[in-house]
Enzyme design. Structure first.
Site, PDB file in Angstrom:
ATOM      1  N   THR A   1     -21.275   6.122 -44.210  1.00 39.57           N
ATOM      2  CA  THR A   1     -21.148   7.492 -44.728  1.00 39.57           C
ATOM      3  C   THR A   1     -19.827   7.754 -45.432  1.00 39.57           C
ATOM      4  O   THR A   1     -19.700   8.767 -46.138  1.00 39.57           O
ATOM      5  CB  THR A   1     -21.230   8.503 -43.569  1.00 39.57           C
ATOM      6  OG1 THR A   1     -20.162   8.203 -42.651  1.00 39.57           O
ATOM      7  CG2 THR A   1     -22.579   8.418 -42.855  1.00 39.57           C
TER       8      THR A   1
ATOM      9  N   ASP B   1     -17.020  -1.841 -43.468  1.00 41.36           N
ATOM     10  CA  ASP B   1     -17.717  -2.341 -42.281  1.00 41.36           C
ATOM     11  C   ASP B   1     -19.089  -2.843 -42.724  1.00 41.36           C
ATOM     12  O   ASP B   1     -19.369  -2.946 -43.931  1.00 41.36           O
ATOM     13  CB  ASP B   1     -17.771  -1.278 -41.167  1.00 41.36           C
ATOM     14  CG  ASP B   1     -18.731  -0.134 -41.475  1.00 41.36           C
ATOM     15  OD1 ASP B   1     -19.292  -0.087 -42.608  1.00 41.36           O
ATOM     16  OD2 ASP B   1     -18.940   0.720 -40.592  1.00 41.36           O
TER      17      ASP B   1
ATOM     18  N   HIS C   1      -4.867  16.784 -57.711  1.00 41.00           N
ATOM     19  CA  HIS C   1      -4.272  17.802 -56.841  1.00 41.00           C
ATOM     20  C   HIS C   1      -3.760  17.252 -55.511  1.00 41.00           C
ATOM     21  O   HIS C   1      -2.841  17.830 -54.931  1.00 41.00           O
ATOM     22  CB  HIS C   1      -5.294  18.910 -56.546  1.00 41.00           C
ATOM     23  CG  HIS C   1      -5.483  19.852 -57.695  1.00 41.00           C
ATOM     24  ND1 HIS C   1      -6.083  21.080 -57.566  1.00 41.00           N
ATOM     25  CD2 HIS C   1      -5.138  19.744 -59.005  1.00 41.00           C
ATOM     26  CE1 HIS C   1      -6.108  21.690 -58.742  1.00 41.00           C
ATOM     27  NE2 HIS C   1      -5.557  20.897 -59.640  1.00 41.00           N
TER      28      HIS C   1
ATOM     29  N   HIS D   1       1.426  21.040 -56.677  1.00 43.25           N
ATOM     30  CA  HIS D   1       0.605  20.174 -55.812  1.00 43.25           C
ATOM     31  C   HIS D   1       1.473  19.218 -55.001  1.00 43.25           C
ATOM     32  O   HIS D   1       1.110  18.854 -53.888  1.00 43.25           O
ATOM     33  CB  HIS D   1      -0.418  19.414 -56.651  1.00 43.25           C
ATOM     34  CG  HIS D   1      -1.283  20.327 -57.454  1.00 43.25           C
ATOM     35  ND1 HIS D   1      -2.164  21.209 -56.867  1.00 43.25           N
ATOM     36  CD2 HIS D   1      -1.360  20.543 -58.793  1.00 43.25           C
ATOM     37  CE1 HIS D   1      -2.766  21.904 -57.810  1.00 43.25           C
ATOM     38  NE2 HIS D   1      -2.301  21.531 -58.980  1.00 43.25           N
TER      39      HIS D   1
ATOM     40  N   CYS E   1     -17.733   2.642 -45.684  1.00 45.91           N
ATOM     41  CA  CYS E   1     -18.603   2.463 -44.515  1.00 45.91           C
ATOM     42  C   CYS E   1     -19.954   3.088 -44.858  1.00 45.91           C
ATOM     43  O   CYS E   1     -20.240   3.324 -46.036  1.00 45.91           O
ATOM     44  CB  CYS E   1     -17.976   3.036 -43.249  1.00 45.91           C
ATOM     45  SG  CYS E   1     -17.689   4.812 -43.237  1.00 45.91           S
TER      46      CYS E   1
HETATM   47  C1  RB5 Z   1     -22.169   2.148 -38.834  1.00 43.02           C
HETATM   48  O1  RB5 Z   1     -23.462   2.189 -38.387  1.00 43.02           O
HETATM   49  C2  RB5 Z   1     -21.728   3.545 -39.300  1.00 43.02           C
HETATM   50  O2  RB5 Z   1     -21.562   4.373 -38.195  1.00 43.02           O
HETATM   51  C3  RB5 Z   1     -20.451   3.444 -40.104  1.00 43.02           C
HETATM   52  O3  RB5 Z   1     -20.653   2.616 -41.195  1.00 43.02           O
HETATM   53  C4  RB5 Z   1     -19.935   4.746 -40.667  1.00 43.02           C
HETATM   54  O4  RB5 Z   1     -20.920   5.431 -41.352  1.00 43.02           O
HETATM   55  C5  RB5 Z   1     -19.178   5.591 -39.751  1.00 43.02           C
HETATM   56  O5  RB5 Z   1     -18.672   6.663 -40.104  1.00 43.02           O
END
Ligand code: RB5
Length: 140
Positions: free
Chosen positions: A67, A8, A98, A133, A65
């Site tokens: 996080t 994203d 695993h 596993h 993304c």
């Molecule tokens: C976008 O701002 C952010 O929420 C997305 O990239 C991600 O981290 C969501 O889990």
């Protein structure tokens, strides 16, 4: 390998680091976007990549993304996907050995480009250990 990749707006800066690495390593890349910093909804990209892995069009996938959390949550809704959010090397190796992870998730706002590159290299070159596993991943 054929690798599907998606991100994203929060992950595009890191995707631009990972794409040339995948080419350099000789992989065939299927880039499902996004390709700009305009705000988009990560579940669409998670689904696009996971569908390509689930139907064997691609061998594995990489989702990025901000996080890595949203991508991993969305990816794991697909029963054929074992998506692993990796922020360090040990998890990158173990998610393959695993858990036979078939999608790697990265957080561009969490993991710097150098570490992310090493995580990708390790994840792509570590084999599943099988045996007990395999029994365990077949339970879910
Ligand atoms: C976008 O701002 C952010 O929420 C997305 O990239 C991600 O981290 C969501 O889990």
């Amino acid at each position: 390998m054929k690798i599907a990749i998606g991100c994203d707006h929060g992950g595009i800066a890191l995707k631009e680091v990972i794409l040339p690495l995948l080419s350099e390593l000789g992989h065939e890349v299927n880039d499902q976007g996004t390709n700009s910093t305009l705000s988009v909804d990560y579940p669409h990209y998670a689904k696009a990549v996971c569908d390509l892995v689930a139907d064997n069009t691609c061998d594995c996938g990489i989702l990025i993304c901000g996080t890595g959390l949203g991508m991993s949550m969305a990816a794991n809704r697909n029963k054929k996907i074992r998506a692993a959010l990796c922020t360090e090397m040990f998890s990158a190796r173990m998610s393959r050995e695993h858990n036979n992870a078939n999608v790697l998730c990265l957080g561009a706002r969490v993991t710097g480009p150098g570490l992310a590159e090493e995580i990708v290299r390790t994840w792509l070159t570590t084999d599943f250990a099988g045996d007990r596993h395999l029994r365990r991943i077949e339970m879910f």
